[in-house]
Design an enzyme around this catalytic site. Structure first.
Site, PDB file in Angstrom:
ATOM      1  N   ILE A   1       0.881  -1.247  -0.081  1.00 45.36           N
ATOM      2  CA  ILE A   1      -0.051   0.102  -0.054  1.00 45.36           C
ATOM      3  C   ILE A   1       0.833   1.317  -0.045  1.00 45.36           C
ATOM      4  CG2 ILE A   1      -0.172  -0.020   2.558  1.00 45.36           C
ATOM      5  CD1 ILE A   1      -3.065   1.362   2.317  1.00 45.36           C
ATOM      6  N   SER A   2       0.584   2.016  -0.954  1.00 47.96           N
ATOM      7  CA  SER A   2       1.559   3.282  -1.061  1.00 47.96           C
ATOM      8  C   SER A   2       1.715   4.245   0.154  1.00 47.96           C
ATOM      9  CB  SER A   2       1.226   3.762  -2.368  1.00 47.96           C
ATOM     10  OG  SER A   2       1.481   3.422  -3.439  1.00 47.96           O
TER      11      SER A   2
END
Length: 215
Positions: A60-61
């Protein structure tokens, strides 16, 4: 309450201080429960300034990157946006609050199932999700007012340019496997204007028109 405080700290320290000014993006990031998009053991780190693993060799960025890509689309609320790489679903969820409809593509079925569960829990009913090779985009639903690619590409697949509406914006990391440059490409009829926003590092865009790496 602790997550609410963590979100406000994230917005104040990671976003506002680093150039995120779009009030709609800031408001969505203040409200979106990012901790629901990571596994329980990592929820205490959900609002930290770095990516987190979500399984299947994906991440997840970091919040800043999600906000940057969302802001770069310059959404007003009535757009149709394509996302390549659903992953955890967090970026799609943020976009769902900023535009009329989101179309998101994920190549890994398990990640798609996990993301759909969170979308349903949050009652985000304006997200269409499909499991397929994302490098082909979603031709049946084109053209799109915005396209955001959450994986690094060796170059810009022509399919994305062809599926972009006139005046639409494509946000895509382009470069080698180590580092990329985040590009914003705006379609003006048959012409495309390109600008570089910042340096970044994403997982590779895999597929027919992306990287071909051993699984």
């Amino acid at each position: 309450m602790q997550f609410s405080i963590a979100r406000r700290r994230m917005v104040d320290r990671q976003l506002r201080q680093r150039g995120i000014t779009d009030p709609r993006v800031i408001q969505v990031m203040l409200e979106m429960p990012r901790h629901l998009f990571v596994e329980p053991a990592l929820q205490s780190q959900a609002y930290s300034d770095y990516p987190l693993p979500i399984g299947q060799k994906q991440t997840i960025s970091q919040p800043f990157m999600v906000a940057t890509m969302s802001q770069a689309l310059e959404l007003e609320g009535d757009e149709r946006v394509l996302e390549i790489g659903t992953g955890s679903g967090y970026q799609a969820a943020v976009l769902a609050k900023l535009c009329r409809r989101v179309f998101t593509v994920e190549r890994i079925p398990e990640l798609a199932r996990q993301a759909r569960r969170v979308f349903d829990e949050l009652r985000l009913h304006n997200i269409n999700l499909k499991v397929t090779d994302g490098t082909f985009g979603w031709e049946e639903q084109a053209p799109f007012d915005g396209i955001v690619v959450t994986a690094g590409a060796p170059d810009v697949p022509r399919t994305y340019l062809d599926q972009l509406a006139d005046g639409g914006r494509l946000i895509i990391p382009v470069g080698d496997l180590g580092t990329q440059s985040l590009k914003r490409i705006i379609r003006r009829g048959s012409q495309f204007e390109t600008e570089s926003l910042l340096d970044c590092r994403f997982v590779p865009l895999l597929g027919e028109k992306g990287w071909h790496l051993p699984e």
